[in-house]
Design a protein around this motif. Structure first.
Motif, PDB file in Angstrom:
ATOM      1  N   ALA A 109       1.030  -1.295  -0.023  1.00  0.00           N
ATOM      2  CA  ALA A 109       0.039   0.138  -0.098  1.00  0.00           C
ATOM      3  C   ALA A 109       0.832   1.090   0.001  1.00  0.00           C
ATOM      4  CB  ALA A 109      -0.984  -0.092   1.166  1.00  0.00           C
ATOM      5  N   PRO A 110       1.930   1.444   0.989  1.00  0.00           N
ATOM      6  CA  PRO A 110       2.640   2.612   0.864  1.00  0.00           C
ATOM      7  C   PRO A 110       3.171   2.820  -0.588  1.00  0.00           C
ATOM      8  CG  PRO A 110       3.064   1.511   2.753  1.00  0.00           C
ATOM      9  CD  PRO A 110       2.242   0.530   2.029  1.00  0.00           C
ATOM     10  N   PHE A 111       3.781   1.774  -1.078  1.00  0.00           N
ATOM     11  CA  PHE A 111       4.535   1.996  -2.427  1.00  0.00           C
ATOM     12  C   PHE A 111       3.625   2.433  -3.571  1.00  0.00           C
ATOM     13  CE2 PHE A 111       6.946  -0.978   0.298  1.00  0.00           C
ATOM     14  CZ  PHE A 111       8.275  -0.270   0.047  1.00  0.00           C
ATOM     15  N   ILE A 112       2.362   1.887  -3.465  1.00  0.00           N
ATOM     16  CA  ILE A 112       1.303   2.014  -4.292  1.00  0.00           C
ATOM     17  C   ILE A 112       1.014   3.607  -4.335  1.00  0.00           C
ATOM     18  CG2 ILE A 112      -1.054   1.761  -5.418  1.00  0.00           C
ATOM     19  CD1 ILE A 112      -0.326  -1.236  -4.385  1.00  0.00           C
ATOM     20  N   TRP A 113       0.739   4.010  -3.028  1.00  0.00           N
ATOM     21  CA  TRP A 113       0.491   5.400  -2.716  1.00  0.00           C
ATOM     22  C   TRP A 113       1.884   6.198  -3.346  1.00  0.00           C
ATOM     23  CZ3 TRP A 113      -4.198   7.498  -1.449  1.00  0.00           C
ATOM     24  CH2 TRP A 113      -3.778   8.906  -1.077  1.00  0.00           C
TER      25      TRP A 113
END
Length: 277
Positions: free
Chosen positions: A25-29
């Motif tokens: 999730a943090p990388f996608i964001w």
């Protein structure tokens, strides 16, 4: 063996997919934020996908506002130099601990294990003072020299070398090889999986290291990628998050590609190094 039921397999995959989503999730964001213009980043309405792509704008600013390519090059030079020197030291040391008998071997091995338990931050001040007296502060050498000896590298390679048959070593000695030739011509080729595993650990650790470069580097032109991100943020006054996230994507991408390329060898190396205690 009885095959697990479809219910159990579905539950297992659900748990694994949930865990993967949480970690990703943090990388996608980060990636999606790097594609958004400033007015969409700070809007009150939640929007995962950008309504207007600012890819060219953000990534151009990331590469031009600060010398990001210079930071990436510094990171490559530092990580490569550290890794090569660590291998040069760790392989002979690991071979000695795994296959040779010498006086004080037990206590020397205990010191290696003790070094594994001491955090780098605990020795930062003495090393900083030493580098100051040597005149190495604010140089790339200050980023490389303290990490030449890796207790983890010695431990990992020693565990792998213990799985190598002694007959192979005896045969090499009968062929007239001395101990150093044996390390580099016999043990090194067999240790390729373990070297891949150690390389990933070493490169990821030193590429992402922020604490030590912040302590010993003062010149922006010598900054490594994480420290360069701080300079980028300061220059942008912490408000233009689109280019900042674009720069972070460019800094993170080499590690992701490196791991994907070496994933099979990494898993093999970690598995093999745990065969013998």
């Amino acid at each position: 063996m009885k095959r697990p039921s479809i219910l159990f397999r579905s539950f297992r995959h659900l748990v694994l997919m949930t865990g993967a989503a949480i970690f990703l999730a943090p990388f996608i964001w980060m990636v999606l934020t790097s594609l958004k213009p400033a007015d969409e980043i700070f809007t009150r309405e939640f929007s995962l996908l950008p309504s207007r792509l600012a890819l060219v704008e953000n990534y151009t600013q990331a590469l031009t506002k600060v010398p990001l390519l210079r930071y990436l090059w510094n990171g490559v030079v530092v990580c490569a130099a550290i890794l090569i020197l660590q291998i040069v030291v760790a392989l002979p040391a690991a071979y000695a601990f795994a296959k040779l008998d010498f006086r004080g071997k037990t206590w020397a091995w205990r010191l290696v294990l003790l070094a594994l338990m001491i955090p780098h931050q605990a020795t930062a001040i003495p090393i900083y003072v030493m580098l100051h007296h040597l005149g190495l502060l604010n140089t790339l050498s200050a980023l490389i020299v303290p990490f030449i000896i890796s207790a983890f590298g010695i431990f990992l390679m020693r565990q792998f070398f213990r799985t190598v048959p002694d007959d192979l070593i005896h045969a090499a000695r009968l062929d007239g090889m001395n101990e150093l030739e044996l390390v580099w011509r016999v043990m090194l080729p067999t240790a390729i999986p373990a070297l891949f595993a150690f390389s990933i650990f070493s490169v990821v650790w030193h590429w992402n290291d922020y604490f030590w470069p912040l302590l010993v580097i003062a010149s922006p032109e010598l900054a490594t990628p994480p420290l360069g991100t701080m300079f980028f943020r300061n220059e942008e006054a912490g408000t233009n998050y689109g280019p900042l996230m674009a720069g972070t994507v460019l800094i993170t991408a080499p590690l992701v590609l490196f791991f994907i390329a070496a994933q099979k060898r990494f898993i093999e190396g970690v598995t093999l190094t745990g065969v013998k205690a």
